[in-house]
Design a protein around this motif. Structure first.
Motif, PDB file in Angstrom:
ATOM      1  N   LEU A 131       1.040  -1.337   0.300  1.00  0.00           N
ATOM      2  CA  LEU A 131       0.091   0.264   0.158  1.00  0.00           C
ATOM      3  C   LEU A 131       0.766   1.165  -0.205  1.00  0.00           C
ATOM      4  O   LEU A 131       0.423   2.397  -1.024  1.00  0.00           O
ATOM      5  N   ALA A 132       1.883   1.129   0.716  1.00  0.00           N
ATOM      6  CA  ALA A 132       3.625   2.736   0.564  1.00  0.00           C
ATOM      7  C   ALA A 132       3.321   2.635  -0.410  1.00  0.00           C
ATOM      8  O   ALA A 132       3.212   3.947  -0.973  1.00  0.00           O
ATOM      9  N   ALA A 133       4.392   1.745  -1.553  1.00  0.00           N
ATOM     10  CA  ALA A 133       4.350   1.681  -2.976  1.00  0.00           C
ATOM     11  C   ALA A 133       3.536   2.041  -3.491  1.00  0.00           C
ATOM     12  O   ALA A 133       3.644   3.119  -4.284  1.00  0.00           O
ATOM     13  N   LEU A 134       1.862   1.277  -3.451  1.00  0.00           N
ATOM     14  CA  LEU A 134       0.704   2.327  -4.607  1.00  0.00           C
ATOM     15  C   LEU A 134       0.766   3.652  -4.057  1.00  0.00           C
ATOM     16  O   LEU A 134       0.526   4.452  -4.865  1.00  0.00           O
ATOM     17  N   GLY A 135       0.095   4.170  -2.714  1.00  0.00           N
ATOM     18  CA  GLY A 135       0.520   5.116  -2.802  1.00  0.00           C
ATOM     19  C   GLY A 135       0.809   6.799  -3.146  1.00  0.00           C
ATOM     20  O   GLY A 135       0.710   7.555  -3.446  1.00  0.00           O
ATOM     21  N   ALA A 136       2.047   6.398  -3.007  1.00  0.00           N
ATOM     22  CA  ALA A 136       4.075   7.002  -3.690  1.00  0.00           C
ATOM     23  C   ALA A 136       3.509   7.485  -4.201  1.00  0.00           C
ATOM     24  O   ALA A 136       3.389   7.964  -5.628  1.00  0.00           O
ATOM     25  N   LEU A 137       3.237   6.225  -5.640  1.00  0.00           N
ATOM     26  CA  LEU A 137       2.914   5.796  -6.616  1.00  0.00           C
ATOM     27  C   LEU A 137       1.770   6.841  -7.247  1.00  0.00           C
ATOM     28  O   LEU A 137       2.160   7.758  -8.346  1.00  0.00           O
ATOM     29  N   THR A 138       0.474   6.700  -6.563  1.00  0.00           N
ATOM     30  CA  THR A 138      -0.315   6.931  -7.359  1.00  0.00           C
ATOM     31  C   THR A 138       0.227   9.247  -7.183  1.00  0.00           C
ATOM     32  O   THR A 138      -0.905   9.391  -7.774  1.00  0.00           O
TER      33      THR A 138
END
Length: 377
Positions: A44-51
């Protein structure tokens, strides 16, 4: 359309809340993911950063695209913003589901507070586009409410465990409902405010009777077209029109009939020009047609003759047939300069000669007219 463009501009004008929420979200996911050894939270942290990066890039791209006047283009940009908002809401909901299922009270406090912050932010920022705001709000809060309610059913030794979690679920639900009401109120207020602002701007720049541009808007448009003419080595022809016989119409049939006639004249003039040309009413029975992209003065002469022919056709006002004619004085820029007031004076001098010579005529400004205009100034 102008109000809608304002609303879309507002969506793309606030990058700091998106950046701030992204930093906090990623930080919480990384911190708790390591503490709980949860690969899902790290994902989720990686997806949040990408988003967050993609959303900020979209905002930057919109800002660099310049003013957008096409409705479909604005709709596409709005959809891009909405997708980013929806993804952020879903990621936040997933974080809350994981956090609440872990029974980590301090973590619950932080993640639920993050939902409140997200909700307050989107209500204040995106209420001008209620479908985006409502959808994002529900995507973030409904799973959170469901997770709190389910967690209340778990057996736990903490006193009032079930009751407190149900109360927390109820609080989130009530605040969501209140936020939805707030969205409706803010949207109505924004529409009224922006519509009134654009109406006032339009009234200040248009003629109240005919809806044509007034002198203020004519000056703005002339400056733009004159600069283009200098750059492209073309000309702008300013046609100064004065109706012949209009005073007799007013005297014979009254001012309401005269006003109705002026409106018909305005519609005929609009129907004769190209989309880039400008038709303006200066007041009374005086009109100006700004003909742009003129390569030779013969083009201006052709338009002036057409104006005389079309304006001189009969009119019907209250079942009464009326006839007038029109005289035209023509001045061109940049040949006679690029100052609107001087061109108007030059065209007015040529118009005076046209009326003195028998009316229903079109004459170009000559050196004597320009000299007269300069003396009058």
């Amino acid at each position: 359309m102008p109000v809608y463009r304002d609303f879309v501009d507002m969506l793309f004008s606030m990058w700091l809340p998106i950046f701030g929420l992204g930093i906090v979200f990623v930080g919480i996911c990384v911190l708790v993911g390591r503490e709980l050894d949860s690969r899902f939270l790290l994902l989720l942290a990686a997806l949040g950063a990408l988003t967050t990066i993609l959303r900020l890039a979209t905002l930057r791209a919109y800002g660099r695209s310049g003013p957008i006047t096409d409705f479909e283009a604005l709709k596409r940009w709005e959809r891009r913003y909405a997708i980013g908002n929806y993804v952020s809401a879903i990621l936040l909901a997933l974080l809350n589901i994981v956090a609440i299922s872990a029974h980590y009270p301090l973590l619950h406090l932080i993640t639920v507070s993050l939902v409140f912050s997200f909700g307050a932010g989107i209500v204040s920022r995106t209420s001008v586009r209620p479908h985006i705001c409502v959808t994002s709000l529900l995507l973030a809060t409904l799973p959170t409410i469901g997770a709190l309610a389910l967690h209340a059913r778990e057996v736990h030794p903490t006193p009032l465990h079930a009751e407190l979690f149900l109360i927390e679920a109820l609080i989130v639900a009530m605040i969501t409902a209140l936020s939805l009401q707030t969205v409706a109120y803010l949207y109505r207020s924004a529409v009224e405010h922006h519509t009134a602002r654009h109406d006032m701007t339009k009234l200040a720049r248009t003629d109240a009777l005919t809806g044509l541009s007034n002198r203020l808007l004519l000056r703005e448009l002339f400056q733009t077209h004159a600069a283009t003419a200098v750059r492209t080595k073309n000309q702008v022809a300013l046609h100064f029109l004065d109706l012949d016989g209009f005073k007799a119409i007013n005297d014979c049939y009254g001012h309401p009939a005269g006003d109705a006639l002026l409106e018909q004249v305005a519609r005929r003039l609009e129907g004769m020009v190209r989309s880039d040309d400008v038709v303006s009413r200066l007041g009374g029975d005086e009109f100006v047609v700004l003909q742009v992209g003129v390569q030779d003065e013969s083009e201006a002469e052709l338009l002036a003759r057409r104006i005389i022919r079309e304006i001189s056709k009969p009119y019907v006002v209250d079942d009464v047939s009326m006839s007038i004619s029109v005289s035209v004085g023509i001045a061109t820029a940049p040949k006679l300069g690029i100052e609107l007031e001087r061109l108007l004076a030059c065209a007015d001098a040529a118009l005076y000669r046209a009326k003195a010579g028998g009316k229903a005529r079109a004459l170009f400004c000559v050196d004597a007219d320009a000299a007269m205009a300069d003396m009058a100034a």
